[in-house]
Design an enzyme around this catalytic site. Structure first.
Site, PDB file in Angstrom:
ATOM      1  N   LEU A 186       0.846  -1.190   0.000  1.00 20.31           N
ATOM      2  CA  LEU A 186       0.000   0.000   0.000  1.00 20.31           C
ATOM      3  C   LEU A 186       0.887   1.248   0.000  1.00 20.31           C
ATOM      4  CD1 LEU A 186      -2.709  -0.929   2.679  1.00 20.31           C
ATOM      5  CD2 LEU A 186      -2.916  -1.073   0.192  1.00 20.31           C
ATOM      6  N   ASP A 187       0.379   2.329  -0.595  1.00 25.07           N
ATOM      7  CA  ASP A 187       1.089   3.603  -0.568  1.00 25.07           C
ATOM      8  C   ASP A 187       1.275   4.075   0.873  1.00 25.07           C
ATOM      9  OD1 ASP A 187       1.086   3.599  -3.324  1.00 25.07           O
ATOM     10  OD2 ASP A 187      -0.614   4.975  -3.510  1.00 25.07           O
ATOM     11  N   PHE A 188       2.228   4.959   1.060  1.00 23.03           N
ATOM     12  CA  PHE A 188       2.571   5.521   2.368  1.00 23.03           C
ATOM     13  C   PHE A 188       1.338   6.013   3.125  1.00 23.03           C
ATOM     14  CE2 PHE A 188       3.849   9.236   4.937  1.00 23.03           C
ATOM     15  CZ  PHE A 188       4.838   8.676   5.744  1.00 23.03           C
TER      16      PHE A 188
END
Length: 299
Positions: free
Chosen positions: A133-135
């Site tokens: 997942l993105d940050f």
């Protein structure tokens, strides 16, 4: 690590055939033979020529994977949604990288998983991250505890059979009740932002409208491919960027300081037990605060 399979096939096959069809590479199989690693059929030592039938149980004992000493250990706790001998399902908070990168090598989700396993006395300390997942995206991340588990899951990954659902809050209204976006995604130059471009990688996103008010819309989103920033790119390309998504020009100051995107459900077929596994992560408080209505019963 001991790996166990519950055999579910009507076709009789030798033990060697079974292992090679179930994630054991030729190289690993040669190592199993050379080192005399125990393979059992219904709790009895087995030979390569033994016949494996429907309903049998096969088990294989493998040595622990050597830990990567360059991967730091973080003692920050993680939220575990599910764990067994092969899988670890974690609810990742927003503001945390999934894997180490140039700007953070010591406290990412991977570092924390390694620390969690070490604190619990695990022998295998190599997290194999399956869903990243993105940050600033929260929600479910799946990791395997051994390379064999990752290998067995790989066909489902390649055939887009892992079902991943997200909750997204986007700017604007007027979206249909259901929509499909099939638009290639790529990178222009070295900019971090991705775009819909003709020569990009194929990308497929479905969405369902759950609720809306005068300024935003709540969507249930399913991705069938896993391109970088896929949901963010596809929805911004529709002129409905995620609330709080500064990179894709989403509206700011609406009560959330990151993109309003949460991976809330993951489903896959467990190749060891032959059962469907489904996991759900609760909607975080910052997204709950901007929802126009309670939508948990619609997910």
């Amino acid at each position: 690590m001991e790996i166990k399979w519950q055999v579910a096939t009507q076709q009789s096959q030798t033990m060697k055939q079974f292992l090679l069809k179930n994630g054991i590479s030729q190289r690993l199989y040669a190592k199993i033979k050379a080192q005399g690693l125990p393979v059992r059929l219904n709790n009895r030592l087995s030979s390569p020529a033994d016949q494996v039938q429907n309903g049998d149980q096969v088990s294989l004992t493998l040595p622990a994977e050597p830990a990567d000493e360059t991967v730091a250990v973080s003692g920050v706790p993680i939220e575990v949604l599910y764990e067994d001998d092969y899988w670890l399902v974690v609810n990742k908070p927003a503001g945390l990288a999934t894997i180490p990168g140039p700007t953070n090598t010591t406290d990412t989700l991977l570092n924390r998983i390694k620390g969690y396993w070490q604190q619990n006395g695990a022998i295998d300390l190599v997290p194999h991250i399956i869903t990243r997942l993105d940050f600033d995206t929260s929600g479910i991340v799946l990791a395997t505890k051994h390379q064999v588990a990752q290998s067995l899951l790989q066909p489902q990954i390649e055939q887009h059979q892992l079902q991943k659902f997200y909750l997204a809050v986007v700017a604007g209204t007027g979206l249909p009740e259901f929509g499909t976006i099939k638009a290639p995604i790529g990178r222009v130059g070295v900019e971090p932002r991705r775009r819909v471009i003709a020569d990009g990688q194929s990308a497929w996103t479905d969405y369902w409208r759950l609720a809306q008010d005068e300024r935003l819309t709540v969507l249930k989103v399913q991705i069938h491919t896993g391109r970088t920033h896929q949901i963010r790119v596809h929805l911004s390309d529709l002129d409905h960027p995620l609330v709080g998504d500064q990179l894709y020009e989403g509206p700011l100051g609406w009560g959330i300081d990151r993109q309003a995107l949460h991976a809330y459900q993951l489903t896959f077929n467990d190749p060891f037990s032959q059962q469907k596994r489904q996991f759900t992560a609760p909607i975080p408080a910052d997204i709950q605060m901007i929802l126009p209505t309670k939508i948990n019963d619609k997910l």
